[in-house]
Design an enzyme around this catalytic site. Structure first.
Site, short mmCIF file in Angstrom:
data_model
loop_
_atom_site.label_atom_id
_atom_site.label_comp_id
_atom_site.label_asym_id
_atom_site.label_seq_id
_atom_site.Cartn_x
_atom_site.Cartn_y
_atom_site.Cartn_z
N GLU A 181 -4.20 2.25 7.17
CA GLU A 181 -4.09 2.36 5.72
C GLU A 181 -4.63 3.71 5.26
OE1 GLU A 181 -5.83 0.03 1.82
OE2 GLU A 181 -5.00 -1.15 3.46
N ARG A 198 0.80 -1.21 0.00
CA ARG A 198 0.00 0.00 0.00
C ARG A 198 0.84 1.28 0.00
NH1 ARG A 198 -2.27 -3.60 -1.30
NH2 ARG A 198 -4.24 -4.50 -0.59
N SER A 202 -10.44 0.14 3.15
CA SER A 202 -9.90 -0.51 4.34
C SER A 202 -9.24 0.51 5.26
CB SER A 202 -8.87 -1.58 3.94
OG SER A 202 -9.48 -2.59 3.17
#
Length: 323
Positions: free
Chosen positions: A316, A198, A246
Site C-alpha cells: 500500500e 486504495r 498500513s
C-alpha cells in the site's frame, strides 16, 4: 493514508533521454522562477514524512497558493523538470532522495462550506485530515467519521482513495480541482473518476482541492462517533510512533496484519525499523531508521507470508526516490 504523488508529463521527445541524474541546476532555477512560495535546494525530506525517513530533494517548493502551483507546473513542464507532490503519509522515500522538484502543498489550507444546503465542504489539498474532521464536526456535518486517526492530507486522501473498513474517500467525494501538466486549472466531477481499493484514477496533474458532499447531523453525534473511531485506532495501531500507515493492502476478505502476525513477525527489527508490536501491518521508526531497513523488512514480510500461505502481499506504501 495517502500521498499525492503525481508527476508532470514531459514532452514525448524528452522522455527517452531525460534521466533524473541529468537534471541541471539551471533547469531547476528556470522551473522555480518567480515562485512566491518558499524554495529550498538540496532539501532534506525526512521531517516531511510521517515515517521520518528520506534523503534529499534537488529542490523543495512550497507554493504560496494555487496560482503559484500553476506557475510552477507550467515552468517545470517547459524546463523538463519532474515534479513529485509529497503528502507525507503512505510513502517511503529511499535514502538517495528524489531528483527534480518535490512539492509540498502545505499552504493550500482553505476550508469552507458551500451549496444551497451548506452541506458541501471545499478543502484545499494541503488541509490535514484531522483538521477537516474537526471542521466538519464543528459544522454538524457527517460523512467523514471513518477517517478518524488518518493523519494525511486531503490531496493525498483523494489520490489514493484513503479509507478504513468504515468508509473511503470516494464515498463523499463530489469533485476535484486539479492543475494539469500544462498549468491549467480543471475541475473533474467524482463521477468521471474510477476508484478502486486504495487508488483513484486521477488525471495527470496535481490535485489542489476537493469538494466533499456531507450530510447534516447533530454535532454531538458526529463528534462522539469520531472520538469512538479514533480511540479504536489508538488502541490497535501505533499512532504515537513514526509510521506511514498500513504497509500492505488487505487481500480479499483477509487481513494483512493478521497474516503477518500469524507468521510470527510482530516486533521484528532491522536497524531502527521495526514491525510494530501493536499491529503487524505497520512498520515504525524507532529513531534513526533508514529506508533500506524498512525495505528489508518489507521483503522479509512478503517472503515469510508467501512461504506460509502462498499469498504475496501487495504494497500500500509508495516507495519512491533513488537508492
Amino acid at each position: 493514508m495517502p500521498v499525492n504523488t503525481l508527476m508532470t508529463r514531459l514532452p514525448d521527445n524528452a522522455r527517452s533521454h531525460l534521466k533524473p541524474s541529468m537534471i541541471k541546476h539551471h533547469d531547476l532555477i528556470t522551473a522555480v522562477r518567480e515562485i512566491r512560495g518558499t524554495v529550498t535546494f538540496d532539501a532534506s525530506l525526512r521531517e516531511l514524512t510521517t515515517l521520518r525517513i528520506g534523503g534529499q530533494a534537488d529542490a523543495l517548493v512550497v507554493p504560496e497558493d494555487i496560482e503559484d502551483v500553476r506557475r510552477l507546473v507550467a515552468q517545470a513542464y517547459t524546463a523538463q523538470v519532474p515534479l513529485f507532490v509529497l503528502g507525507g503519509t503512505n510513502v517511503l522515500i529511499r535514502d538517495g532522495g528524489i531528483r527534480g522538484i518535490v512539492v509540498s502543498l502545505s499552504k493550500l489550507t482553505t476550508i469552507k462550506v458551500e451549496g444551497d444546503e451548506s452541506t458541501v465542504v471545499y478543502a484545499g489539498a494541503g488541509v490535514r485530515m484531522p483538521t477537516l474532521l474537526g471542521f466538519a464536526g464543528g459544522q454538524s456535518l457527517s460523512g467523514l467519521e471513518w477517517a478518524a486517526g488518518i493523519p494525511g492530507t486531503v490531496g493525498g486522501a483523494v489520490v489514493m482513495n484513503a479509507g478504513t473498513h468504515l468508509g473511503e474517500m470516494k464515498d463523499c467525494l463530489q469533485a476535484i480541482q486539479l492543475v494539469n501538466s500544462e498549468g491549467r486549472m480543471v475541475v473533474y466531477p467524482a463521477s468521471t473518476l474510477a476508484f478502486s481499493y486504495r487508488k483513484a484514477n486521477v488525471p495527470e496533474g496535481i490535485v489542489v482541492g476537493a469538494w466533499l458532499q456531507l450530510t447534516r447531523s447533530a454535532q454531538a453525534k458526529v463528534e462522539s462517533a469520531t472520538k469512538s473511531y479514533l480511540q479504536y485506532r489508538k488502541n490497535t495501531q501505533p499512532l504515537t510512533q513514526p509510521n506511514a500507515g498500513s504497509v500492505f493492502k488487505n487481500p480479499p476478505k483477509m487481513s494483512a496484519g493478521q497474516l503477518i502476525e500469524e507468521a510470527g513477525l510482530k516486533g521484528l527489527r532491522i536497524g531502527d525499523a521495526q514491525i510494530s508490536s501493536k499491529h503487524g501491518n505497520f512498520i515504525v521508526n524507532l529513531g534513526n531508521a533508514r529506508a533500506m531497513d524498512a525495505i528489508l523488512l518489507i521483503k522479509k514480510i512478503q517472503q515469510d507470508v508467501f512461504h506460509r500461505t502462498g499469498i504475496m502481499l501487495e504494497l500500500e506504501w509508495k516507495i519512491v526516490g533513488e537508492g
